[in-house]
Write a protein that holds these residues in place. Structure first.
Motif, PDB file in Angstrom:
ATOM      1  N   VAL A   1       0.851  -1.068   0.130  1.00  0.00           N
ATOM      2  CA  VAL A   1       0.030   0.047   0.067  1.00  0.00           C
ATOM      3  C   VAL A   1       0.845   1.237  -0.106  1.00  0.00           C
ATOM      4  O   VAL A   1       1.854   1.335   0.837  1.00  0.00           O
ATOM      5  CB  VAL A   1      -0.781  -0.090   1.236  1.00  0.00           C
ATOM      6  N   ASP A   2       0.360   1.977  -0.717  1.00  0.00           N
ATOM      7  CA  ASP A   2       1.214   3.556  -0.749  1.00  0.00           C
ATOM      8  C   ASP A   2       0.192   4.468   0.148  1.00  0.00           C
ATOM      9  O   ASP A   2      -0.854   4.800  -0.427  1.00  0.00           O
ATOM     10  CB  ASP A   2       1.086   3.985  -2.300  1.00  0.00           C
TER      11      ASP A   2
ATOM     12  N   LEU B   1      -4.343   6.324   1.519  1.00  0.00           N
ATOM     13  CA  LEU B   1      -4.656   6.094   2.743  1.00  0.00           C
ATOM     14  C   LEU B   1      -6.272   6.178   3.036  1.00  0.00           C
ATOM     15  O   LEU B   1      -7.055   5.327   3.684  1.00  0.00           O
ATOM     16  CB  LEU B   1      -4.061   7.125   3.869  1.00  0.00           C
ATOM     17  N   ASP B   2      -6.910   7.000   2.199  1.00  0.00           N
ATOM     18  CA  ASP B   2      -8.242   7.293   2.300  1.00  0.00           C
ATOM     19  C   ASP B   2      -8.968   5.964   1.948  1.00  0.00           C
ATOM     20  O   ASP B   2     -10.010   5.458   2.302  1.00  0.00           O
ATOM     21  CB  ASP B   2      -8.913   8.370   1.209  1.00  0.00           C
ATOM     22  N   VAL B   3      -8.430   5.302   0.626  1.00  0.00           N
ATOM     23  CA  VAL B   3      -8.950   3.845   0.528  1.00  0.00           C
ATOM     24  C   VAL B   3      -8.896   2.829   1.618  1.00  0.00           C
ATOM     25  O   VAL B   3      -9.795   2.198   1.737  1.00  0.00           O
ATOM     26  CB  VAL B   3      -8.046   3.471  -0.989  1.00  0.00           C
ATOM     27  N   CYS B   4      -7.984   2.876   2.394  1.00  0.00           N
ATOM     28  CA  CYS B   4      -7.802   2.001   3.736  1.00  0.00           C
ATOM     29  C   CYS B   4      -8.865   2.242   4.486  1.00  0.00           C
ATOM     30  O   CYS B   4      -9.452   1.441   5.072  1.00  0.00           O
ATOM     31  CB  CYS B   4      -6.261   2.066   4.089  1.00  0.00           C
ATOM     32  N   VAL B   5      -9.092   3.488   4.852  1.00  0.00           N
ATOM     33  CA  VAL B   5     -10.259   3.754   5.744  1.00  0.00           C
ATOM     34  C   VAL B   5     -11.515   3.515   5.374  1.00  0.00           C
ATOM     35  O   VAL B   5     -12.119   2.739   6.002  1.00  0.00           O
ATOM     36  CB  VAL B   5     -10.194   5.308   6.034  1.00  0.00           C
ATOM     37  N   ARG B   6     -11.834   3.630   3.931  1.00  0.00           N
ATOM     38  CA  ARG B   6     -12.807   3.268   3.212  1.00  0.00           C
ATOM     39  C   ARG B   6     -13.338   1.699   3.535  1.00  0.00           C
ATOM     40  O   ARG B   6     -14.291   1.322   3.829  1.00  0.00           O
ATOM     41  CB  ARG B   6     -12.980   3.713   2.096  1.00  0.00           C
ATOM     42  N   PHE B   7     -12.081   1.043   3.036  1.00  0.00           N
ATOM     43  CA  PHE B   7     -12.291  -0.250   3.120  1.00  0.00           C
ATOM     44  C   PHE B   7     -12.471  -1.101   4.568  1.00  0.00           C
ATOM     45  O   PHE B   7     -13.149  -1.897   4.849  1.00  0.00           O
ATOM     46  CB  PHE B   7     -10.973  -0.943   2.572  1.00  0.00           C
ATOM     47  N   GLY B   8     -11.697  -0.246   5.460  1.00  0.00           N
ATOM     48  CA  GLY B   8     -11.843  -0.314   6.963  1.00  0.00           C
ATOM     49  C   GLY B   8     -13.372  -0.410   7.484  1.00  0.00           C
ATOM     50  O   GLY B   8     -13.904  -1.251   8.298  1.00  0.00           O
TER      51      GLY B   8
ATOM     52  N   ALA C   1     -11.255   6.250  13.519  1.00  0.00           N
ATOM     53  CA  ALA C   1     -10.210   6.192  12.199  1.00  0.00           C
ATOM     54  C   ALA C   1      -9.275   6.629  12.536  1.00  0.00           C
ATOM     55  O   ALA C   1      -8.282   6.290  11.609  1.00  0.00           O
ATOM     56  CB  ALA C   1     -11.342   7.172  10.996  1.00  0.00           C
ATOM     57  N   ASP C   2      -9.004   7.801  13.283  1.00  0.00           N
ATOM     58  CA  ASP C   2      -7.819   8.415  13.494  1.00  0.00           C
ATOM     59  C   ASP C   2      -6.778   7.310  14.087  1.00  0.00           C
ATOM     60  O   ASP C   2      -5.619   7.097  13.908  1.00  0.00           O
ATOM     61  CB  ASP C   2      -7.668   9.604  14.489  1.00  0.00           C
ATOM     62  N   ARG C   3      -7.288   6.508  15.103  1.00  0.00           N
ATOM     63  CA  ARG C   3      -6.629   5.624  15.588  1.00  0.00           C
ATOM     64  C   ARG C   3      -6.152   4.466  14.689  1.00  0.00           C
ATOM     65  O   ARG C   3      -4.903   4.036  14.704  1.00  0.00           O
ATOM     66  CB  ARG C   3      -7.097   5.157  16.739  1.00  0.00           C
ATOM     67  N   TYR C   4      -7.077   4.189  13.986  1.00  0.00           N
ATOM     68  CA  TYR C   4      -6.855   3.237  12.713  1.00  0.00           C
ATOM     69  C   TYR C   4      -5.510   3.664  11.782  1.00  0.00           C
ATOM     70  O   TYR C   4      -4.522   2.817  11.398  1.00  0.00           O
ATOM     71  CB  TYR C   4      -8.116   2.801  11.909  1.00  0.00           C
ATOM     72  N   VAL C   5      -5.565   4.944  11.474  1.00  0.00           N
ATOM     73  CA  VAL C   5      -4.559   5.385  10.638  1.00  0.00           C
ATOM     74  C   VAL C   5      -3.148   5.462  11.221  1.00  0.00           C
ATOM     75  O   VAL C   5      -2.233   4.953  10.598  1.00  0.00           O
ATOM     76  CB  VAL C   5      -4.821   6.903  10.337  1.00  0.00           C
TER      77      VAL C   5
ATOM     78  N   GLU D   1      -6.405  -0.611 -13.429  1.00  0.00           N
ATOM     79  CA  GLU D   1      -6.235   0.572 -12.645  1.00  0.00           C
ATOM     80  C   GLU D   1      -6.968   0.692 -11.228  1.00  0.00           C
ATOM     81  O   GLU D   1      -6.836   1.967 -10.810  1.00  0.00           O
ATOM     82  CB  GLU D   1      -6.039   1.884 -13.433  1.00  0.00           C
ATOM     83  N   LYS D   2      -7.720  -0.258 -10.828  1.00  0.00           N
ATOM     84  CA  LYS D   2      -8.501   0.017  -9.628  1.00  0.00           C
ATOM     85  C   LYS D   2      -8.182  -0.736  -8.484  1.00  0.00           C
ATOM     86  O   LYS D   2      -7.586  -1.986  -8.562  1.00  0.00           O
ATOM     87  CB  LYS D   2      -9.893  -0.289 -10.078  1.00  0.00           C
ATOM     88  N   ILE D   3      -8.145  -0.243  -7.423  1.00  0.00           N
ATOM     89  CA  ILE D   3      -7.818  -1.286  -6.136  1.00  0.00           C
ATOM     90  C   ILE D   3      -9.162  -1.929  -5.725  1.00  0.00           C
ATOM     91  O   ILE D   3     -10.160  -1.119  -5.468  1.00  0.00           O
ATOM     92  CB  ILE D   3      -7.557  -0.027  -4.936  1.00  0.00           C
ATOM     93  N   ILE D   4      -9.168  -3.126  -5.665  1.00  0.00           N
ATOM     94  CA  ILE D   4     -10.255  -3.834  -5.304  1.00  0.00           C
ATOM     95  C   ILE D   4     -10.217  -4.914  -3.948  1.00  0.00           C
ATOM     96  O   ILE D   4     -11.040  -5.455  -3.472  1.00  0.00           O
ATOM     97  CB  ILE D   4     -10.522  -5.022  -6.605  1.00  0.00           C
ATOM     98  N   GLY D   5      -9.039  -4.595  -3.291  1.00  0.00           N
ATOM     99  CA  GLY D   5      -9.022  -5.396  -2.153  1.00  0.00           C
ATOM    100  C   GLY D   5      -7.862  -4.962  -1.133  1.00  0.00           C
ATOM    101  O   GLY D   5      -6.900  -4.365  -1.719  1.00  0.00           O
ATOM    102  N   GLN D   6      -7.613  -5.494  -0.085  1.00  0.00           N
ATOM    103  CA  GLN D   6      -6.702  -5.319   0.886  1.00  0.00           C
ATOM    104  C   GLN D   6      -6.352  -6.394   1.810  1.00  0.00           C
ATOM    105  O   GLN D   6      -7.315  -7.031   2.296  1.00  0.00           O
ATOM    106  CB  GLN D   6      -7.189  -4.065   1.761  1.00  0.00           C
ATOM    107  N   ILE D   7      -5.296  -6.276   2.270  1.00  0.00           N
ATOM    108  CA  ILE D   7      -4.789  -7.378   3.163  1.00  0.00           C
ATOM    109  C   ILE D   7      -4.003  -6.855   4.068  1.00  0.00           C
ATOM    110  O   ILE D   7      -2.998  -5.764   3.973  1.00  0.00           O
ATOM    111  CB  ILE D   7      -3.925  -8.686   2.539  1.00  0.00           C
ATOM    112  N   GLU D   8      -4.218  -7.020   5.401  1.00  0.00           N
ATOM    113  CA  GLU D   8      -3.208  -6.615   6.555  1.00  0.00           C
ATOM    114  C   GLU D   8      -2.813  -7.786   7.542  1.00  0.00           C
ATOM    115  O   GLU D   8      -3.520  -8.656   7.695  1.00  0.00           O
ATOM    116  CB  GLU D   8      -3.950  -5.551   7.479  1.00  0.00           C
ATOM    117  N   MET D   9      -1.464  -8.000   7.652  1.00  0.00           N
ATOM    118  CA  MET D   9      -1.043  -8.980   8.274  1.00  0.00           C
ATOM    119  C   MET D   9       0.226  -8.733   9.034  1.00  0.00           C
ATOM    120  O   MET D   9       0.824  -7.797   8.981  1.00  0.00           O
ATOM    121  CB  MET D   9      -0.701 -10.132   7.295  1.00  0.00           C
TER     122      MET D   9
END
Length: 537
Positions: free
Chosen positions: A43-44, A49-56, A78-82, A103-111
């Protein structure tokens, strides 16, 4: 390797690779593809970062019916998540990943890893946007998590899931995750665990062209037989793809002969899953991979590139130790090594993983008078006795030595050593026990893969002073070095430690470097570090 019923047959058993009716229509170049343009990238956080928050937020809605938990009662969730996400990405680079389609982000993994047991990986988030769900992509996200976390030394995975999230829960059940029950801190969320599978129905298909060269007398190679073997391997691949389920993905495991491709397949066999097809072959350059990738592209399944990297000396050494029928001529192996090109996403891979193959360590070893054993907390008392008896000897050369080791100290040391021993890149500490009843602990020898020289092993050792000058350490080190003959070895000793120098030289090590003034000893003052090497045989 023996991969049971799911490995292809021999050239003389071509009936085992029949072309089945095509039940799954291949996509043409003009039809919509679900997977061919997939890519997995760290992730950039500055850009997305806004995409990550939206997915969360959406992940919480899917799991609990609303985003209240994400935002928290004070509205600052949201602030704590960031803050948490940035810290996580900084602590373990590559652990937060976006899945891209075109060119679209369709998913996210956090590990990451479980803090109390780094051999267990923890997946904080598997997420796909609604339009990407139900297409089998969840299997691919799990495959990426396995690939990343196994590279961090993890042997199993864990995650948390809400049983009320029925679609996710059904996915985890089908994928073989085991319910460990409700979390103590969040009772409406359960812990799930997944290790390596062993049931045949949960294991991947493995295709290796060399398997079609096998006869009842061993492997027989001729140019014509080799051509037929590759035709049969590609036919088997088409057969498997034509009836494959959604979520199927192909691993192409490539690298020079002797690098450790089949070893990687064997070590990862239980984690790849039944929807994986593994193609194991050298395929050194881009042009050698084109036909295989074109076949997979016809059926619109994602391809994962696994490049097994090994220095030429290590590949030659391993090849020389093969049986005569499986040994590749040295000039041919040198030629393949010269053709190597790193695979790239631009060839059509969803992602590429370069594996620096770790040396093969013995699991146990015995000599006439000594046996080497893996760390075990049951050795705590013997270890404490040995270290306490050896402080006078150790204090001159070992910075970690101390006057008194308690039972708790040695227990904790062995606990950490056990974890390291299980980790792929961890140090392997072997404890030397005399043969016989109630054996004394003679010493310890540690082996660690060296990052600055591929395939090399660093060796360290210490002896119990009560058993000095008995020849037991010499006997054991020579036996261990013989087991590791195919690997370059290195060790360092103090210029003041004459006994350790003699021990290294007796095992065939040669001093090739002197680091001046590198050590300070209370007894000997400023000392040099002598760097000893032993070449691979």
């Amino acid at each position: 390797m023996n991969c049971a019923r799911r490995v292809c047959g021999s050239l003389h058993d071509s009936s085992s690779v029949r072309i089945l009716p095509v039940n799954r229509k291949p996509y043409s170049m003009t039809e919509t593809s679900h997977t061919s343009a997939l890519a997995f990238r760290p992730v950039d956080l500055e850009m997305h970062l806004d995409v990550c928050v939206r997915f969360g937020i959406d992940a919480n809605v899917c799991a609990f019916g609303s985003a209240e938990r994400f935002h928290a009662s004070d509205g600052k969730g949201a602030d704590r998540y960031v803050i948490w996400l940035k810290q996580k990405a900084n602590d373990l680079p590559g652990c937060v990943v976006h899945v891209w389609r075109d060119e679209k982000i369709i998913g996210q993994i956090e590990m990451g890893r479980v803090a109390t047991n780094p051999t267990v990986g923890y997946v904080n988030l598997f997420y796909l946007v609604p339009s990407a769900r139900g297409q089998g992509l969840g299997v691919l996200l799990e495959a990426y998590a396995w690939a990343f976390l196994s590279g961090q030394g993890c042997q199993s995975l864990r995650l948390s899931a809400s049983p009320s999230n029925l679609s996710a829960w059904r996915f985890y059940e089908r994928a073989g995750w085991k319910d460990q029950g409700a979390r103590e801190d969040v009772p409406d969320v359960n812990l799930l665990h997944k290790g390596r599978a062993d049931h045949p129905d949960e294991l991947p298909v493995v295709i290796n062209p060399d398997d079609y060269l096998e006869t009842e007398f061993g492997r027989e190679f001729t140019p014509e037989r080799n051509r037929q073997a590759w035709e049969l391997a590609y036919a088997r691949l088409r057969s498997e793809l034509s009836t494959a389920r959604p979520g199927t993905h192909v691993y192409v495991v490539m690298g020079v002969q002797g690098a450790g491709k089949s070893r990687w397949v064997s070590e990862n066999y239980g984690r790849l899953g039944s929807r994986a097809i593994v193609f194991d072959a050298a395929l050194p350059a881009r042009r050698h991979r084109e036909q295989l990738l074109a076949i997979v592209r016809e059926y619109d399944f994602p391809v994962i590139g696994i490049f097994i990297k090994a220095p030429l000396a290590l590949a030659l050494s391993r090849n020389a130790r093969r049986s005569a029928d499986k040994r590749v001529p040295e000039d041919a192996l040198n030629s393949v090594f010269g053709l190597l090109e790193l695979p790239a996403e631009s060839e059509g891979f969803a992602w590429v993983q370069t594996v620096q193959q770790q040396p093969i360590f013995p699991t146990a070893l015995e000599t006439a008078r000594v046996k080497l054993v893996a760390p075990d907390v049951a050795l705590a008392e013997k270890l404490a006795d040995a270290l306490n008896a050896s402080f006078e000897l150790h204090s001159d050369f070992l910075g970690w030595s101390k006057p008194h080791w308690s039972l708790e100290d040695s227990h904790e040391t062995l606990r950490r050593a056990t974890q390291d021993f299980a980790a792929d890149a961890g140090e392997k500490k072997y404890f030397l026990l005399q043969q016989g009843e109630n054996p004394a602990l003679v010493g310890c020898i540690g082996l660690r893969p060296l990052l600055d020289e591929a395939g090399s092993i660093g060796i360290g050792y210490w002896a119990n002073q009560a058993h000095a000058n008995t020849g037991l350490m010499k006997e054991t080190l020579n036996a261990l070095v013989s087991e590791l003959a195919g690997q370059p070895l290195r060790l360092t000793v103090s210029s003041a430690n004459i006994a350790s120098q003699r021990l290294a030289e007796s095992a065939g090590f040669e001093c090739l470097e002197v680091i001046k003034g590198d050590r300070v000893s209370a007894k000997f003052g400023v000392c040099d570090t002598l760097v000893y090497h032993r070449a691979a045989e």
